[in-house]
Design an enzyme around this catalytic site. Structure first.
Site, PDB file in Angstrom:
ATOM      1  N   GLY A  43       0.777  -1.243   0.000  1.00 50.21           N
ATOM      2  CA  GLY A  43       0.000   0.000   0.000  1.00 50.21           C
ATOM      3  C   GLY A  43       0.806   1.289   0.000  1.00 50.21           C
ATOM      4  N   ASP A 102      -5.621   2.074  10.387  1.00 54.25           N
ATOM      5  CA  ASP A 102      -7.029   1.766  10.554  1.00 54.25           C
ATOM      6  C   ASP A 102      -7.236   1.352  12.022  1.00 54.25           C
ATOM      7  OD1 ASP A 102      -9.623   1.173   9.381  1.00 54.25           O
ATOM      8  OD2 ASP A 102      -9.098  -0.926   9.361  1.00 54.25           O
ATOM      9  N   SER A 103      -7.252   0.058  12.323  1.00 56.71           N
ATOM     10  CA  SER A 103      -7.361  -0.370  13.725  1.00 56.71           C
ATOM     11  C   SER A 103      -6.078  -0.023  14.497  1.00 56.71           C
ATOM     12  CB  SER A 103      -7.605  -1.879  13.805  1.00 56.71           C
ATOM     13  OG  SER A 103      -6.452  -2.586  13.418  1.00 56.71           O
ATOM     14  N   GLY A 104      -4.965   0.055  13.793  1.00 55.97           N
ATOM     15  CA  GLY A 104      -3.681   0.338  14.434  1.00 55.97           C
ATOM     16  C   GLY A 104      -2.949  -0.927  14.858  1.00 55.97           C
ATOM     17  N   LEU A 107       0.286  -1.754  12.749  1.00 56.49           N
ATOM     18  CA  LEU A 107       1.350  -0.800  13.044  1.00 56.49           C
ATOM     19  C   LEU A 107       1.923  -1.001  14.447  1.00 56.49           C
ATOM     20  CD1 LEU A 107       2.953   1.636  12.174  1.00 56.49           C
ATOM     21  CD2 LEU A 107       1.109   3.071  13.029  1.00 56.49           C
ATOM     22  N   ASP A 158      -5.689  -0.564  -2.090  1.00 55.88           N
ATOM     23  CA  ASP A 158      -6.390  -1.499  -2.975  1.00 55.88           C
ATOM     24  C   ASP A 158      -7.697  -2.011  -2.405  1.00 55.88           C
ATOM     25  OD1 ASP A 158      -5.120  -3.166  -0.915  1.00 55.88           O
ATOM     26  OD2 ASP A 158      -5.785  -4.846  -2.152  1.00 55.88           O
ATOM     27  N   ARG A 164      -4.972   0.307  -7.036  1.00 53.26           N
ATOM     28  CA  ARG A 164      -3.818   0.992  -6.425  1.00 53.26           C
ATOM     29  C   ARG A 164      -3.315   2.129  -7.310  1.00 53.26           C
ATOM     30  NH1 ARG A 164      -2.071  -2.152  -2.093  1.00 53.26           N
ATOM     31  NH2 ARG A 164      -2.222  -4.398  -2.339  1.00 53.26           N
TER      32      ARG A 164
HETATM   33  P1  IMP Z   1      -4.834  -2.053  10.674  1.00 57.13           P
HETATM   34  O1  IMP Z   1      -4.478  -0.655  11.087  1.00 57.13           O
HETATM   35  O2  IMP Z   1      -4.022  -3.121  11.350  1.00 57.13           O
HETATM   36  O3  IMP Z   1      -6.301  -2.313  10.841  1.00 57.13           O
HETATM   37  O4  IMP Z   1      -4.546  -2.279   9.138  1.00 57.13           O
HETATM   38  C1  IMP Z   1      -4.073  -1.287   8.316  1.00 57.13           C
HETATM   39  C2  IMP Z   1      -3.958  -1.847   6.914  1.00 57.13           C
HETATM   40  O5  IMP Z   1      -5.258  -2.239   6.419  1.00 57.13           O
HETATM   41  C3  IMP Z   1      -3.472  -0.783   5.956  1.00 57.13           C
HETATM   42  O6  IMP Z   1      -2.076  -0.753   5.872  1.00 57.13           O
HETATM   43  C4  IMP Z   1      -4.141  -1.168   4.652  1.00 57.13           C
HETATM   44  O7  IMP Z   1      -3.347  -2.126   3.976  1.00 57.13           O
HETATM   45  C5  IMP Z   1      -5.431  -1.815   5.084  1.00 57.13           C
HETATM   46  N1  IMP Z   1      -6.558  -0.853   5.037  1.00 57.13           N
HETATM   47  C6  IMP Z   1      -7.181  -0.275   6.084  1.00 57.13           C
HETATM   48  N2  IMP Z   1      -8.144   0.580   5.679  1.00 57.13           N
HETATM   49  C7  IMP Z   1      -8.125   0.541   4.330  1.00 57.13           C
HETATM   50  C8  IMP Z   1      -8.885   1.230   3.322  1.00 57.13           C
HETATM   51  O8  IMP Z   1      -9.784   2.059   3.567  1.00 57.13           O
HETATM   52  N3  IMP Z   1      -8.563   0.909   2.038  1.00 57.13           N
HETATM   53  C9  IMP Z   1      -7.591   0.032   1.694  1.00 57.13           C
HETATM   54  N4  IMP Z   1      -6.841  -0.613   2.607  1.00 57.13           N
HETATM   55  C10 IMP Z   1      -7.109  -0.372   3.917  1.00 57.13           C
HETATM   56 MG    MG Z   2      -0.701  -1.388   4.526  1.00 57.81          MG
END
Ligand code: IMP
Ligand code: MG
Length: 181
Positions: A43, A102-104, A107, A158, A164
């Site tokens: 991404g 997103d959820s974090g 990261l 994506d 992308r």
């Molecule tokens: P999280 O913070 O562990 O939930 O995951 C983050 C990852 O989920 C990001 O690096 C993206 O690859 C994917 N992701 C989260 N939200 C989106 C979105 O709105 N569009 C596309 N990919 C997303």
């Molecule tokens: Mg990502």
């Protein structure tokens, strides 16, 4: 190709301004120190290229690829490295470059993992942030833009491996909500 796109959320001009601001801020914060940008594939590949060109400090780049265990669109926070760094980051000032937080959970895991390799410092720079979706309190030093809880594609992001390459950040239509990591 754009049949499933509902509309543009962040047009390319705004993205350019955002990258310039982040680049200037990071360059000022690190002054003449050398940084290693760590792009999280896939991404972050577009954002990483833009951000790097707005830095006027010495800079190395590396990439890693992770996949998050979990079912469907929910990230479990348990991260498997599918491509590790090529370089040794011990003693380096690293900046993790993400497309979106997103959820974090991903990261948070990545920060902890890279900390065990004893870099001089760790910071995170994300293009986009969805604060409403956060499930864990993870530190993000540089945020390009906060966005509402919508599933976005384009500018590296994506849906099912596609979109992308769209130059603007766009909102996915309701008929294909969900998403892949
Ligand atoms: P999280 O913070 O562990 O939930 O995951 C983050 C990852 O989920 C990001 O690096 C993206 O690859 C994917 N992701 C989260 N939200 C989106 C979105 O709105 N569009 C596309 N990919 C997303
Ligand atoms: Mg990502």
């Amino acid at each position: 190709m754009t049949r499933y796109i509902k509309g543009v959320l962040v047009p390319r001009d705004e993205i350019r301004t955002m990258c310039q601001r982040l680049g200037e801020q990071i360059s000022a914060d690190y002054a003449e120190r050398e940084v290693t940008l760590i792009g999280v594939l896939k991404g972050a590949y577009v954002f990483m290229a833009d951000l790097a060109r707005y830095l006027n400090i010495p800079c190395c780049i590396d990439f890693m690829s992770v996949s998050s265990y979990g079912s469907g669109t929910r990230s479990s926070g348990v991260v498997r490295i599918t491509k590790d760094l090529d370089t040794d980051i011990t003693g380096k000032h690293i900046i993790i470059v993400e497309d979106i937080v997103d959820s974090g959970l991903t990261l948070n895991h990545l920060r902890q993992l890279l900390a065990t390799r004893k870099p001089a410092s760790i910071a995170v720079c994300t293009a986009f942030d969805k604060p409403e979706r956060r499930r864990i309190n993870v530190k993000v030093e540089y945020v390009g833009m906060q966005i509402p809880d919508e599933f976005i594609v384009g500018y590296g992001l994506d849906y099912d491996g596609k979109y992308r390459n769209l130059p603007d950040v766009s909102i996915l239509g309701d008929d294909c909500q969900g998403g892949s990591k």
